[in-house]
Scaffold this motif. Structure first.
Motif, PDB file in Angstrom:
ATOM      1  N   SER A   5      23.677  31.670  41.207  1.00 30.50           N
ATOM      2  CA  SER A   5      23.623  30.857  39.994  1.00 30.50           C
ATOM      3  C   SER A   5      24.790  31.183  39.058  1.00 30.50           C
ATOM      4  N   LYS A   6      25.194  32.445  39.047  1.00 29.30           N
ATOM      5  CA  LYS A   6      26.351  32.861  38.246  1.00 29.30           C
ATOM      6  C   LYS A   6      27.301  33.637  39.154  1.00 29.30           C
ATOM      7  N   ALA A   7      28.527  33.185  39.219  1.00 35.95           N
ATOM      8  CA  ALA A   7      29.519  33.929  40.001  1.00 35.95           C
ATOM      9  C   ALA A   7      29.938  35.154  39.203  1.00 35.95           C
ATOM     10  N   ARG A   8      29.899  36.312  39.851  1.00 37.95           N
ATOM     11  CA  ARG A   8      30.316  37.553  39.191  1.00 37.95           C
ATOM     12  C   ARG A   8      31.304  38.276  40.086  1.00 37.95           C
ATOM     13  N   ARG A   9      32.192  38.997  39.449  1.00 40.25           N
ATOM     14  CA  ARG A   9      33.151  39.806  40.197  1.00 40.25           C
ATOM     15  C   ARG A   9      32.620  41.243  40.242  1.00 40.25           C
ATOM     16  N   LEU A  10      32.465  41.748  41.458  1.00 44.96           N
ATOM     17  CA  LEU A  10      32.053  43.135  41.658  1.00 44.96           C
ATOM     18  C   LEU A  10      33.234  43.900  42.223  1.00 44.96           C
ATOM     19  N   SER A  11      33.358  45.140  41.822  1.00 44.76           N
ATOM     20  CA  SER A  11      34.449  45.940  42.367  1.00 44.76           C
ATOM     21  C   SER A  11      33.953  47.329  42.736  1.00 44.76           C
ATOM     22  N   ALA A  12      34.531  47.845  43.817  1.00 49.03           N
ATOM     23  CA  ALA A  12      34.234  49.200  44.281  1.00 49.03           C
ATOM     24  C   ALA A  12      35.547  49.976  44.290  1.00 49.03           C
ATOM     25  N   PRO A  13      35.531  51.192  43.791  1.00 46.97           N
ATOM     26  CA  PRO A  13      36.774  51.970  43.767  1.00 46.97           C
ATOM     27  C   PRO A  13      37.186  52.439  45.169  1.00 46.97           C
ATOM     28  N   ILE A  14      38.478  52.349  45.427  1.00 41.75           N
ATOM     29  CA  ILE A  14      39.057  52.920  46.645  1.00 41.75           C
ATOM     30  C   ILE A  14      39.708  54.235  46.221  1.00 41.75           C
TER      31      ILE A  14
END
Length: 151
Positions: A56-65
């Motif tokens: 319903s809502k596009a979200r940006r997720l990030s994981a640290p490298i």
């Protein structure tokens, strides 16, 4: 008819509880494993692996490298298991890393292991409670007094 509805919901509780318990146990297993590792090192966030969720809502997720060196000097790069929508980590930031000396690529950032452990433990506990509740309802539905009512 009512007995079928009760059985449906009871089985739903059991299956959802088992799934939550399994998912939580998987998270806790990895987390406890990283807590039990003898080795830790200081690493550096070298980039962020971003993805966009659908729904319903596009979200940006990030994981640290993260990149770190083992005790014997072997360089290791890994992507942390925990993704976040906030800017928890910045490129260049130094972080404490727990790792298995025999499999250093199975590493985790120390603070993220704590978060995963809490969520995983909640999943295990809630999953077990939900499964037990569903199982109890199924057992109660089989008692003779319930059958005598003719539902």
């Amino acid at each position: 008819m009512i007995r079928k509805i009760i059985r449906f919901w009871a089985w739903s509780f059991v299956l959802i509880g088992l799934y939550m318990g399994y998912s939580g146990f998987s998270a806790v297993g990895g987390t406890l494993g990283s807590w039990l590792f003898d080795a830790s090192a200081e690493g550096q966030v070298i980039s962020l692996d971003s993805s966009i969720t659908r729904g319903s809502k596009a979200r940006r997720l990030s994981a640290p490298i993260v990149q770190f060196s083992t005790a014997d000097g072997q360089p290791v790069t890994f992507t942390d298991r925990v993704q976040s929508s906030s800017d928890d980590y910045r490129v260049g930031e130094r972080v404490k890393v727990h790792y298995d000396p025999e499999h250093p690529e199975q590493a985790a950032i120390a603070s993220s292991t704590l978060w995963t452990g809490g969520a995983g433990i909640f999943g295990v506990v809630f999953g077990v409670v939900l499964s037990l509740f569903g199982g109890a309802v199924l057992l109660l539905a089989k008692l003779p007094w319930q059958a005598a009512r003719g539902d």
